[in-house]
Scaffold this motif. Structure first.
Motif, PDB file in Angstrom:
ATOM      1  N   LYS A  96       0.853  -1.338   0.049  1.00 39.49           N
ATOM      2  CA  LYS A  96      -0.059   0.145   0.070  1.00 39.49           C
ATOM      3  C   LYS A  96       0.966   1.374   0.004  1.00 39.49           C
ATOM      4  CE  LYS A  96      -2.541   0.552   3.663  1.00 39.49           C
ATOM      5  NZ  LYS A  96      -3.575   0.220   4.597  1.00 39.49           N
ATOM      6  N   GLY A  97       2.024   1.149   0.490  1.00 33.66           N
ATOM      7  CA  GLY A  97       2.749   2.421   0.736  1.00 33.66           C
ATOM      8  C   GLY A  97       3.510   2.688  -0.668  1.00 33.66           C
ATOM      9  N   ASN A  98       3.743   1.420  -1.620  1.00 31.43           N
ATOM     10  CA  ASN A  98       3.972   1.702  -2.959  1.00 31.43           C
ATOM     11  C   ASN A  98       3.001   1.661  -3.901  1.00 31.43           C
ATOM     12  OD1 ASN A  98       6.769   1.410  -2.174  1.00 31.43           O
ATOM     13  ND2 ASN A  98       6.645  -0.808  -2.110  1.00 31.43           N
ATOM     14  N   LYS A  99       1.778   2.113  -3.280  1.00 33.29           N
ATOM     15  CA  LYS A  99       0.436   2.302  -4.254  1.00 33.29           C
ATOM     16  C   LYS A  99       0.320   0.912  -5.063  1.00 33.29           C
ATOM     17  CE  LYS A  99       0.952   7.179  -4.567  1.00 33.29           C
ATOM     18  NZ  LYS A  99       0.984   8.408  -5.404  1.00 33.29           N
ATOM     19  N   ALA A 100       0.675  -0.091  -4.653  1.00 35.67           N
ATOM     20  CA  ALA A 100       0.039  -1.446  -5.091  1.00 35.67           C
ATOM     21  C   ALA A 100      -0.813  -2.212  -4.052  1.00 35.67           C
ATOM     22  CB  ALA A 100       1.299  -2.489  -5.649  1.00 35.67           C
ATOM     23  N   TYR A 101      -2.001  -2.212  -4.278  1.00 34.28           N
ATOM     24  CA  TYR A 101      -2.965  -2.628  -3.313  1.00 34.28           C
ATOM     25  C   TYR A 101      -3.302  -4.187  -3.232  1.00 34.28           C
ATOM     26  CZ  TYR A 101      -3.723   2.461  -2.742  1.00 34.28           C
ATOM     27  OH  TYR A 101      -3.522   3.594  -2.481  1.00 34.28           O
ATOM     28  N   ASN A 102      -2.289  -4.980  -2.834  1.00 34.07           N
ATOM     29  CA  ASN A 102      -2.105  -6.407  -2.932  1.00 34.07           C
ATOM     30  C   ASN A 102      -2.764  -6.846  -1.360  1.00 34.07           C
ATOM     31  OD1 ASN A 102      -1.105  -6.675  -5.638  1.00 34.07           O
ATOM     32  ND2 ASN A 102       0.726  -5.978  -4.383  1.00 34.07           N
ATOM     33  N   LYS A 103      -3.692  -7.752  -1.341  1.00 37.54           N
ATOM     34  CA  LYS A 103      -4.142  -8.544  -0.254  1.00 37.54           C
ATOM     35  C   LYS A 103      -3.359  -9.491   0.087  1.00 37.54           C
ATOM     36  CE  LYS A 103      -9.001  -6.652  -0.437  1.00 37.54           C
ATOM     37  NZ  LYS A 103     -10.322  -7.163  -0.063  1.00 37.54           N
ATOM     38  N   THR A 104      -3.261  -9.853   1.374  1.00 35.39           N
ATOM     39  CA  THR A 104      -2.612 -11.002   2.217  1.00 35.39           C
ATOM     40  C   THR A 104      -3.313 -11.617   3.014  1.00 35.39           C
ATOM     41  OG1 THR A 104      -0.478 -11.637   3.120  1.00 35.39           O
ATOM     42  CG2 THR A 104      -1.290  -9.465   3.521  1.00 35.39           C
ATOM     43  N   SER A 105      -2.973 -12.619   3.694  1.00 35.16           N
ATOM     44  CA  SER A 105      -3.686 -13.259   4.749  1.00 35.16           C
ATOM     45  C   SER A 105      -2.690 -13.543   5.671  1.00 35.16           C
ATOM     46  CB  SER A 105      -4.406 -14.758   4.110  1.00 35.16           C
ATOM     47  OG  SER A 105      -3.147 -15.570   3.736  1.00 35.16           O
ATOM     48  N   GLN A 117       0.244 -11.804   8.656  1.00 34.45           N
ATOM     49  CA  GLN A 117       0.712 -10.704   9.324  1.00 34.45           C
ATOM     50  C   GLN A 117       1.462 -10.982  10.401  1.00 34.45           C
ATOM     51  OE1 GLN A 117      -2.239  -9.328  12.295  1.00 34.45           O
ATOM     52  NE2 GLN A 117      -2.370 -11.333  13.151  1.00 34.45           N
ATOM     53  N   CYS A 118       2.552 -10.087  10.832  1.00 30.89           N
ATOM     54  CA  CYS A 118       3.449 -10.371  11.894  1.00 30.89           C
ATOM     55  C   CYS A 118       3.225 -10.542  13.047  1.00 30.89           C
ATOM     56  CB  CYS A 118       4.755  -9.161  11.991  1.00 30.89           C
ATOM     57  SG  CYS A 118       5.908  -9.269  12.974  1.00 30.89           S
ATOM     58  N   GLY A 119       3.379 -11.668  13.747  1.00 36.36           N
ATOM     59  CA  GLY A 119       3.077 -11.817  15.083  1.00 36.36           C
ATOM     60  C   GLY A 119       3.404 -11.007  16.090  1.00 36.36           C
ATOM     61  N   ALA A 120       4.424 -10.040  15.999  1.00 38.29           N
ATOM     62  CA  ALA A 120       4.762  -9.073  17.075  1.00 38.29           C
ATOM     63  C   ALA A 120       4.235  -7.748  16.692  1.00 38.29           C
ATOM     64  CB  ALA A 120       6.352  -8.959  17.182  1.00 38.29           C
ATOM     65  N   CYS A 121       4.498  -7.374  15.388  1.00 38.92           N
ATOM     66  CA  CYS A 121       3.996  -6.093  15.030  1.00 38.92           C
ATOM     67  C   CYS A 121       2.755  -6.031  14.629  1.00 38.92           C
ATOM     68  CB  CYS A 121       4.939  -5.454  13.643  1.00 38.92           C
ATOM     69  SG  CYS A 121       6.654  -5.644  13.648  1.00 38.92           S
ATOM     70  N   LEU A 122       1.980  -7.136  14.249  1.00 43.70           N
ATOM     71  CA  LEU A 122       0.511  -7.075  13.998  1.00 43.70           C
ATOM     72  C   LEU A 122       0.340  -6.264  12.784  1.00 43.70           C
ATOM     73  CD1 LEU A 122      -1.065  -6.802  17.433  1.00 43.70           C
ATOM     74  CD2 LEU A 122      -0.703  -9.077  16.177  1.00 43.70           C
ATOM     75  N   VAL A 123       1.217  -6.249  11.829  1.00 44.80           N
ATOM     76  CA  VAL A 123       1.360  -5.563  10.634  1.00 44.80           C
ATOM     77  C   VAL A 123       0.996  -6.442   9.502  1.00 44.80           C
ATOM     78  CG1 VAL A 123       2.366  -3.888   8.866  1.00 44.80           C
ATOM     79  CG2 VAL A 123       2.620  -3.711  11.258  1.00 44.80           C
ATOM     80  N   PRO A 124      -0.238  -6.457   8.638  1.00 45.34           N
ATOM     81  CA  PRO A 124      -0.371  -7.133   7.504  1.00 45.34           C
ATOM     82  C   PRO A 124       0.612  -7.129   6.290  1.00 45.34           C
ATOM     83  CG  PRO A 124      -1.847  -5.465   7.360  1.00 45.34           C
ATOM     84  CD  PRO A 124      -1.239  -5.141   8.616  1.00 45.34           C
ATOM     85  N   LEU A 125       1.362  -8.098   6.039  1.00 44.20           N
ATOM     86  CA  LEU A 125       2.501  -8.210   5.075  1.00 44.20           C
ATOM     87  C   LEU A 125       2.361  -9.448   4.166  1.00 44.20           C
ATOM     88  CD1 LEU A 125       5.293  -7.262   7.480  1.00 44.20           C
ATOM     89  CD2 LEU A 125       4.372  -5.860   5.860  1.00 44.20           C
ATOM     90  N   CYS A 126       2.668  -9.031   2.866  1.00 46.06           N
ATOM     91  CA  CYS A 126       2.724 -10.194   1.840  1.00 46.06           C
ATOM     92  C   CYS A 126       3.959 -11.165   2.107  1.00 46.06           C
ATOM     93  CB  CYS A 126       2.759  -9.746   0.517  1.00 46.06           C
ATOM     94  SG  CYS A 126       1.681  -8.654   0.030  1.00 46.06           S
ATOM     95  N   ASN A 127       3.551 -12.836   2.282  1.00 47.35           N
ATOM     96  CA  ASN A 127       4.516 -13.677   2.560  1.00 47.35           C
ATOM     97  C   ASN A 127       4.496 -14.692   1.352  1.00 47.35           C
ATOM     98  OD1 ASN A 127       6.542 -15.003   3.857  1.00 47.35           O
ATOM     99  ND2 ASN A 127       5.305 -16.131   5.103  1.00 47.35           N
ATOM    100  N   GLN A 128       4.871 -14.276   0.098  1.00 50.31           N
ATOM    101  CA  GLN A 128       4.631 -15.071  -1.061  1.00 50.31           C
ATOM    102  C   GLN A 128       6.203 -15.011  -1.938  1.00 50.31           C
ATOM    103  OE1 GLN A 128       1.259 -14.135  -3.599  1.00 50.31           O
ATOM    104  NE2 GLN A 128       0.177 -14.034  -1.831  1.00 50.31           N
ATOM    105  N   LEU A 129       6.139 -16.139  -2.835  1.00 48.20           N
ATOM    106  CA  LEU A 129       7.554 -16.053  -3.576  1.00 48.20           C
ATOM    107  C   LEU A 129       7.827 -15.044  -4.317  1.00 48.20           C
ATOM    108  CD1 LEU A 129       7.607 -19.894  -4.886  1.00 48.20           C
ATOM    109  CD2 LEU A 129       8.794 -18.791  -2.818  1.00 48.20           C
ATOM    110  N   ASP A 130       6.716 -14.248  -5.000  1.00 48.13           N
ATOM    111  CA  ASP A 130       6.738 -13.409  -5.589  1.00 48.13           C
ATOM    112  C   ASP A 130       6.681 -11.874  -4.996  1.00 48.13           C
ATOM    113  OD1 ASP A 130       4.230 -13.771  -5.438  1.00 48.13           O
ATOM    114  OD2 ASP A 130       3.744 -13.121  -7.242  1.00 48.13           O
TER     115      ASP A 130
END
Length: 653
Positions: free
Chosen positions: A615-624, A626-639
């Motif tokens: 979202k910060g790079n203006k690419a609105y990709n969804k992910t399932s 999140q970081c267990g400590a930061c609680l921030v949603p983040l992509c975790n895929q090969l690409d």
């Protein structure tokens, strides 16, 4: 001059005694031998020196010769205050004959011998006693013997040092709680809660829950943490999603809660403050009322848990503030132009703050002897200290009147003074000049009070009721030779200056420790600024107690910064090591919705959120994920390896 008929010495007659008088030759010879054998004149051959000018001799042209002294007093000369003095001295018993004596001219570059003084118009009042001083007593040199004063015995009220169990191990938190005790913290919590309630009743809108002692200690831990780690603003300590983010404050307390406690913090009861404020403008108004509940406790703790050693230093400390009150001092050349002033009594050996007074303005000193006099006397609590302490202070505080008063209280003192100050000797006989060589020493003793001048790169003046004028001490100085090179030379230095340089820095030691880790930050209220400074005094004294205890136990003390870091962690109920381990294990990707075996149709991948990095790079990709400590949603895929890039600090900001 000699009388042609009798061969006797002829002196000018007194203005009020016109009768003739002749001094027998035998008495004049006896007087000459007495003066030549008098050790008091050693080092001051200088009744007439090349520094004395013509005008000086003109002012003392009319003097008289007296021989009415007995064997116990060798005073041979008495000096008139001026040629037209209103109260002339008593007439001599011997008859004098007035002669028309030609005016004496001074020969520069050549000293007049002692034997020629009998016919000189220059006369001096002298005594055998080394402790007798008159306004015109000559300055003596390092070659003249000085009798040191008899000092009172050192009798402190308690054995010097830490007043704790020296065999026990005390943690930084335990030492800090000697100053911020449980009762002190509870009182702070009570007054803070009353202030918050009062503001809500007045109509301010904020959500408040009563602060507890444990929560207030966490608040203090973050105040100290902010002194150890400097950031641009208070809110920067809770900033997230930034390479300069600091995680610790957020784990201790929420930002808004810390700001609420800070805005409502009070040391005194708000209801009692209102009563005191109603007296403003009268003599019953106390400008320090809001500080006293904590100030008196901190001051009492400073005295209770440490007995200072023999040498003490008194100096002032300036605390920058944004508050505008009658107690602040404006200094236009300083970066922080408004400052509070405190008078500090510190142990010269380690900088421990033993006592302090908050300056409230010139009008608050009523003894008539001035602010410095009252400040020094107010700091020296005889019941707490005892007898025989040596006090060192600078020219702001020193005066002969103060030093004599301290001697009557069984304290002795040493300090610099400004030339021409009230009570300082004004004699120019054998005094230092601008052409005096480096290392020249001059001194005058008046009872136990010693006046010393020393020529270094400039003239240095000092009082002392402790020391002897000179005891063979020397210092190395660089001197430029005629060919332009520099060489080191050894020059004599007075004993009071040596001891002053050794013991005067007690308050500076304390200031240095405080400035390294100060919790001071911008505050617009007097009581908030002083609360932070009281916190600094408590933390600084706690560390000094830690060092003293480690010295007694022959163990290695913590460094100052390590001590403050440990204190911060213990106040927050954490340890630095445990906090670091927790951060390493919790930064793992976890799904938003864990798999529920009872509902297999609800798949975790169906719960998705926008990735913060994308979202910060203006690419609105969804992910399932999140970081267990930061609680921030983040992509975790090969690409899309947003999770790794986020925690490696490689994001595009």
């Amino acid at each position: 001059m000699q009388d042609a008929a009798s061969g006797s010495a002829v002196l000018p007659a007194l203005p009020h005694n016109p009768g003739p008088a002749v001094l027998p030759t035998e008495e004049a010879d006896d007087l000459e031998r007495t003066l030549e054998s008098d050790n008091e004149l050693s080092g001051a051959e200088s009744f007439l020196t090349e520094e004395l000018d013509e005008d000086w001799h003109d002012r003392f042209e009319d003097c008289f010769f007296s021989d009415d002294s007995d064997d116990s007093d060798d005073s041979a000369y008495t000096q008139c205050q001026s040629s037209t003095c209103s109260t002339p001295p008593a007439a001599p018993q011997l008859p004098l004959r007035r002669e028309s004596t030609p005016r004496r001219t001074h020969t520069r570059g050549r000293r007049q011998s002692i034997g020629s003084i009998q016919s000189s118009p220059l006369c001096r009042s002298r005594s055998r006693s080394l402790h007798h001083t008159t306004p015109e007593q000559h300055w003596k040199t390092e070659s003249d013997p000085d009798v040191p004063p008899v000092l009172p015995g050192f009798a402190p009220a308690r054995p010097p040092g830490v007043q704790l169990d020296k065999s026990a191990v005390h943690s930084p938190l335990e030492l800090f709680q000697l100053f911020f005790s449980t009762s002190v913290v509870r009182k702070l919590c009570s007054n803070t809660n009353k202030q918050a309630t009062k503001r809500i009743i007045q109509g301010l809108q904020f959500k408040w829950t009563d602060v507890t002692p444990q929560e207030l200690l966490k608040y203090i831990s973050l105040v100290i943490f902010m002194g150890l780690l400097k950031l641009g603003s208070i809110k920067s300590y809770w900033r997230q999603k930034n390479i300069f983010s600091v995680p610790f404050p957020g784990t201790v307390m929420a930002r808004d809660r810390w700001l609420l406690i800070s805005s409502n913090l009070r040391m005194s009861d708000p209801a009692e403050d209102a009563v005191n404020d109603s007296k403003k403008g009268s003599s019953e108004y106390d400008p320090l009322f809001r500080l006293k509940p904590l100030m008196t406790k901190i001051n009492a703790a400073c005295k209770s848990f440490y007995q200072p050693r023999k040498n003490l230093a008194i100096d002032e400390r300036m605390v920058a503030t944004e508050a505008k009150t009658g107690m602040t001092q404006y200094m236009k050349h300083k970066p922080a132009k408004c400052r509070f002033k405190l008078f500090i009594l510190a142990d010269s050996s380690n900088g421990y703050t033993s006592n302090f007074i908050v300056y409230t303005g010139k009008s608050k000193f009523h003894t008539g002897f001035g602010r410095p006099y009252d400040a020094v006397v107010g700091l020296l609590d005889k019941l707490f200290l005892g007898n025989g302490y040596h006090i060192y202070c600078d020219h702001v505080y020193t005066s002969p009147q103060l030093f004599r008063h301290l001697s009557s209280l069984q304290f002795r003192a040493c300090g610099t003074y400004r030339a021409g100050g009230m009570g300082a000797p004004t004699s120019q006989l054998n005094a230092l000049t601008k052409k005096s060589p480096r290392g020249s020493i001059r001194w005058i003793r008046d009872g136990d009070l010693l006046f010393v001048k020393w020529m270094d790169s400039s003239e240095v003046s000092i009082y002392s009721t402790i020391h002897q004028a000179y005891t063979s001490d020397a210092v190395m100085r660089r001197l430029k030779t005629k060919d332009g090179t520099w060489k080191k030379i050894s020059v004599p230095i007075p004993t009071p200056i040596v001891e002053y340089n050794k013991h005067m820095g007690g308050v500076d030691l304390s200031d240095h420790l405080i400035q390294c880790t100060t919790s001071h930050h911008k505050a617009t209220r007097l009581y908030k600024t002083m609360f932070l400074h009281f916190l600094d005094i408590a933390a600084c004294n706690s560390y000094i107690l830690h060092k003293e205890l480690c010295t007694e136990q022959k163990t290695n003390p913590l460094t100052h910064r390590a001590f403050m870091e440990e204190l911060t962690a213990q106040l927050a109920g954490a340890t630095p090591e445990a906090e670091a381990a927790e951060r390493r294990t919790n930064h793992t990707p976890v799904p938003f919705a864990p798999f529920d075996p009872a509902k297999p149709e609800n798949r975790p991948t169906d719960v998705r959120k926008y990735c913060d990095l994308c979202k910060g790079n203006k690419a609105y990709n969804k992910t399932s994920w999140q970081c267990g400590a930061c609680l921030v949603p983040l992509c975790n895929q090969l690409d899309r390896t947003c999770f790794t890039r986020w925690h490696d600090g490689m994001m595009d900001l």
